[in-house]
Enzyme design. Sequence first.
Site, PDB file in Angstrom:
ATOM      1  CG  ASP A  18      -1.559   2.801   4.083  1.00 40.40           C
ATOM      2  OD1 ASP A  18      -2.217   2.556   3.056  1.00 40.40           O
ATOM      3  OD2 ASP A  18      -1.572   2.044   5.066  1.00 40.40           O
TER       4      ASP A  18
ATOM      5  CE  LYS B 218      -4.977   4.176  17.364  1.00 40.46           C
ATOM      6  NZ  LYS B 218      -6.385   3.744  17.230  1.00 40.46           N
TER       7      LYS B 218
ATOM      8  CG  ASP C 174      -1.982  -0.982   1.245  1.00 39.42           C
ATOM      9  OD1 ASP C 174      -2.217  -1.580   0.186  1.00 39.42           O
ATOM     10  OD2 ASP C 174      -2.606  -1.189   2.302  1.00 39.42           O
TER      11      ASP C 174
END
Length: 360
Positions: free
Chosen positions: A218, A162, A110
């Site tokens: 991506d 995160k 990707d």
Amino acid sequence: MRALILVGGYGTRLRPLTLSTPKPLVEFCNKALLLHQLEALRQAGVSHVVLAVSYMSEVLEAAMREQEQRLGIRISLSHEKEPLGTAGPLALARDLLAEDGEPFFVLNSDVICEFPFTALACFHRHHGGEGSLVVTRVEEPAKYGVVVSEPETGRICRFVEKPRVFVSNKINAGLYIFSPGILRRIQLRPTSIEKEIFPAMAQEGQLYAMELQGFWMDIGQPKDFLTGMCMYLQALRAQHPERLHSGPGIVGNVLVDPSAKIGANCIIGPNVTIGAGVVVEDGVRIKRCTVLKGARIRSHSWLESCIVGWSCSVGQWVRMENVTVLGEDVIVNDELYLNGANVLPHKSIAESVPEPRIIM
């Protein structure tokens, strides 16, 4: 040198385009995404590429036989009977990857960027660890899993998913090089290289990060596909401006296949890619769009932030915007408005779509 490209997914995020074509063969800036990667690998001295495949593998195999001859490299297919994640395919292709005892590249299908394979190979040999990954800076690290590494050496200390407080703004870019020793860590079962293999390597001081220069994206879903197209065209402007189209009605960075036809009084751009055999009739306005092979845009239509699939027909005085994506062979009747529509292949649209939705 060798390389493994992970192309086994179903491409669900890029539907409806991937309902008729495997994602690696979808044209990105008028060239199959996989070809961008294959050409960069060949340029870096790779002579054998292994594709980890499952979905629509016959179509991929036929396309690769042609590319083998054109590029002068060997392309092998490693077939997954079940999804093996991001590490399992390395175990499945173990014999091919370890054949010459040299380091080998691994990459996600990707990713689009200015592929730094030569620099990555030099970096890997210099530090002598088992693995190297490419990292790229992001503006909002709290959305990602970030990589924390030593500034001087690049040795990866840990990964933080995160983070709520700032620890790093660098994320995994999906491009790797490994020494064959990594294959001892991976069993032939569904395995995540990011969650199961990399943390152990980092703990042992065997994994290093090299920062990517230039753009990265991506492009696995339509909105990012279009953003990546804008970045790629800007990089093309900086390095190969002669490849971009110019002339009356062309605004900014526009890539047009020589076989495409553009009518009178059109305004095309900025950030537009027009594929082979496309016909754009008079008075059309297109910006921030990809129009794939064989499509026809009829007169006085207005398109912004759209992907028009292969052999589609967009009628007169149509307005399409907000990441509208037409699958292969879609017909949009005259004078309609499409706002964020995702239209499956071979459909005929006879009424407007004022709110984003999937047309099945």
